[in-house]
Design a protein around this motif. Structure first.
Motif, short mmCIF file in Angstrom:
data_model
loop_
_atom_site.label_atom_id
_atom_site.label_comp_id
_atom_site.label_asym_id
_atom_site.label_seq_id
_atom_site.Cartn_x
_atom_site.Cartn_y
_atom_site.Cartn_z
N THR A 194 4.18 -0.19 25.26
CA THR A 194 3.12 -0.36 24.29
C THR A 194 3.28 -1.78 23.74
OG1 THR A 194 4.59 0.62 22.65
CG2 THR A 194 2.98 2.06 23.66
N GLY A 195 2.20 -2.36 23.31
CA GLY A 195 2.25 -3.76 22.93
C GLY A 195 1.95 -4.00 21.47
N PHE A 202 2.36 -2.06 10.42
CA PHE A 202 3.10 -3.06 11.17
C PHE A 202 3.89 -2.45 12.34
CE2 PHE A 202 2.30 -5.21 7.15
CZ PHE A 202 1.84 -6.44 7.60
N ASP A 203 3.67 -1.15 12.57
CA ASP A 203 4.31 -0.45 13.69
C ASP A 203 3.28 0.27 14.54
OD1 ASP A 203 7.30 -0.75 13.01
OD2 ASP A 203 6.46 0.03 11.14
N THR A 204 2.04 -0.21 14.51
CA THR A 204 0.96 0.48 15.21
C THR A 204 0.31 -0.42 16.24
OG1 THR A 204 0.49 1.87 13.28
CG2 THR A 204 -1.27 1.63 14.90
N GLU A 205 0.13 0.12 17.44
CA GLU A 205 -0.67 -0.56 18.47
C GLU A 205 -2.11 -0.10 18.27
OE1 GLU A 205 -0.47 -1.43 23.25
OE2 GLU A 205 -0.08 0.60 22.55
N PHE A 206 -2.91 -0.92 17.60
CA PHE A 206 -4.25 -0.49 17.20
C PHE A 206 -5.20 -0.36 18.39
CE2 PHE A 206 -2.69 -2.87 13.40
CZ PHE A 206 -2.63 -1.80 12.52
N LEU A 207 -5.13 -1.29 19.34
CA LEU A 207 -6.05 -1.31 20.48
C LEU A 207 -7.49 -1.31 19.99
CD1 LEU A 207 -4.21 1.23 22.83
CD2 LEU A 207 -4.03 -1.27 22.83
N ASP A 208 -7.74 -2.04 18.92
CA ASP A 208 -9.06 -2.06 18.30
C ASP A 208 -9.16 -3.36 17.48
OD1 ASP A 208 -11.56 -1.30 17.43
OD2 ASP A 208 -10.92 0.69 16.75
N VAL A 250 -6.26 -3.84 25.25
CA VAL A 250 -5.20 -3.99 26.24
C VAL A 250 -3.86 -4.26 25.56
CG1 VAL A 250 -6.73 -4.73 28.09
CG2 VAL A 250 -5.78 -6.44 26.54
N CYS A 251 -2.76 -4.04 26.31
CA CYS A 251 -1.45 -4.06 25.68
C CYS A 251 -0.98 -5.46 25.29
CB CYS A 251 -0.41 -3.40 26.58
SG CYS A 251 -0.13 -4.25 28.16
N ASN A 252 -1.58 -6.51 25.84
CA ASN A 252 -1.14 -7.86 25.47
C ASN A 252 -1.99 -8.47 24.35
OD1 ASN A 252 -3.48 -8.60 26.84
ND2 ASN A 252 -2.40 -9.31 28.66
N ALA A 253 -2.85 -7.65 23.73
CA ALA A 253 -3.62 -8.12 22.58
C ALA A 253 -2.72 -8.17 21.35
CB ALA A 253 -4.80 -7.20 22.31
N ALA A 254 -2.94 -9.14 20.48
CA ALA A 254 -2.14 -9.26 19.25
C ALA A 254 -2.50 -8.15 18.27
CB ALA A 254 -2.36 -10.61 18.61
N GLU A 255 -1.47 -7.60 17.64
CA GLU A 255 -1.68 -6.58 16.62
C GLU A 255 -1.21 -7.04 15.24
OE1 GLU A 255 -3.51 -4.41 17.54
OE2 GLU A 255 -2.97 -3.40 19.40
N VAL A 256 -0.36 -8.10 15.19
CA VAL A 256 0.21 -8.57 13.93
C VAL A 256 0.16 -10.10 13.90
CG1 VAL A 256 2.26 -8.67 12.46
CG2 VAL A 256 1.78 -6.60 13.80
#
Length: 409
Positions: free
Chosen positions: A222-223, A302-308, A252-258
């Motif tokens: 997971t990214g 800060f521990d979530t892969e939003f994918l959104d 996608v998994c290489n998208a920034a979340e933070v």
């Protein structure tokens, strides 16, 4: 056909794949690419049925992952052709030692055998995974998600036609018909039939495989990917990188979340970021919330892969705090620093323990194609055997071939 029967057939076919020479494998891959394009309308028709069934049950960004188009099918075919053009890893001598007694010891790349892939609702993974596994000399068993099963079945039908055209066994490529959790568990515990299991998907799938598999697995990640905007960053560059990493394809998994922002430039950068990312919901820590308006960050943000279109934002005191935050919250996938300071960049690149670490570039480049590997099987976030985007060489194991002239010990 049951999952067990599919695996048994793949096991019988793996010897033929291991013995196939480069020309035979490339001929099959090129025929597979042609078949994808020749059967485009059948694949699109199957995909439309999948989309109709999924609409209203999954988010729009997940529908985008599921959707195929003539352009995406052409891209899938091109990806298979690119794999055909890559050097064949099988038989590559990785190391050679000649012993004082005359023995020649060669560490040599060799096929895995039967590679099983469990993945979710991305039909293009079907052709990517098959092309890589077959070029690496292995048989391939695919188990896709129920949302994309019709699409995957149509793609596999085309790919198997390509195998037949090259006189390689169709059983070297199979698709599990059962899309319940039972078939996934069956693959996880298929000792003696599966030589390597690769899960590609969300955190729940990865965790289930890690906790339950009795066959060898590679943990793909997971990214929760971070971008740290340093106090010495070019702010326009940083805005471009963050926007690309978050918005170009958020599912996608290489998208920034933070996004971590140095306190020195937060007052100028955060308002510009909010204006640039108008479609993104910003979830702000207290220091960021003191500068711009947004949603207060929750305990798990800060521990979530939003994918959104959601981005967690935190203000930090410098690169050391940024690295500490990443160490505590990262999934060790991809992280980036934006800075004009070579010294700060060097500290970040050496100190962040992730599969891909960037200086002044978007995390969206963590991809087998972008790294020159052709297609990719997935992105490994573990450290043993494979790490980062997995191409052909990462799908091989090795053995020692030892040549002598009658030596005894």
């Amino acid at each position: 056909m049951t999952t067990l029967e599919l695996l048994q057939r793949a096991k019988k076919a793996k010897s033929a794949m291991a013995l196939a020479d480069t020309q035979a494998k490339n001929t099959a891959l090129l025929a597979m690419a042609d078949a994808l394009e020749a059967q485009r309308e059948a694949i699109l028709a199957a995909n439309r049925l999948d989309l109709e069934a999924a609409r209203g049950t999954v988010s729009e960004v997940m529908l985008d992952r599921l959707a195929l188009s003539p352009e995406r099918i052409a891209g899938m075919a091109q990806g298979v052709r690119e794999v055909a053009a890559l050097p064949d890893p099988v038989g590559t001598v990785l190391d050679r030692v000649e012993r004082p007694n005359g023995l020649l010891v060669e560490k040599t790349a060799t096929p895995m055998g039967v590679i099983a892939i469990i993945y979710e609702s991305r039909p293009n993974v079907t052709s990517d995974a098959a092309a890589l596994a077959l070029k690496a000399g292995s048989a391939c068993v695919l188990r896709g998600g129920k949302e994309a099963h019709r699409s995957a079945a149509a793609i596999v039908e085309a790919l198997r036609a390509g195998l037949s055209a090259a006189a390689l066994p169709q059983d070297a490529l199979g698709l599990v018909e059962d899309t319940t959790r039972g078939s996934a568990r069956e693959l996880m515990c298929a000792n003696g039939l599966v030589d390597l299991l690769i899960p590609r998907g969300g955190a729940g799938l990865i965790r289930s495989c890690v906790e339950n598999a009795t066959v060898p697995i590679i943990e793909t990640g997971t990214g929760i990917c971070h971008i740290y905007v340093d106090g010495d960053a070019d702010l326009e560059m940083a805005l471009n990188i963050v926007e690309n990493a978050k918005c170009s394809r958020p599912s996608v998994c290489n998208a920034a979340e933070v996004c971590l922002v140095h306190e020195k430039i937060a007052g100028e950068f955060l308002p510009r970021l909010a204006r640039r990312l108008k479609q993104v919901e910003l979830r702000l820590d207290p220091r960021a919330a003191a500068v711009i308006s947004g949603v207060p960050a929750g305990e798990r943000d800060f521990d979530t892969e939003f994918l959104d279109y959601i981005l967690a934002v935190k203000v930090v005191s410098g690169v050391e705090e940024a690295m500490e935050h990443i160490a505590a919250h990262s999934t060790h996938h991809s992280e980036a620093i934006v800075t004009q300071s070579p010294e700060t960049a060097r500290t970040f690149l050496r100190g962040v323990d992730s599969a891909a670490v960037y200086h002044n570039a978007s995390t969206r480049f963590t991809d087998g194609g972008e790294f020159g590997l052709g297609c990719e099987m997935g992105i490994s976030t573990q450290k043993l055997h494979a790490r980062g985007p997995m191409g052909l060489m990462e799908l091989c194991t090795f053995r020692y071939l030892v040549r002598g002239q009658g030596q005894i010990r």
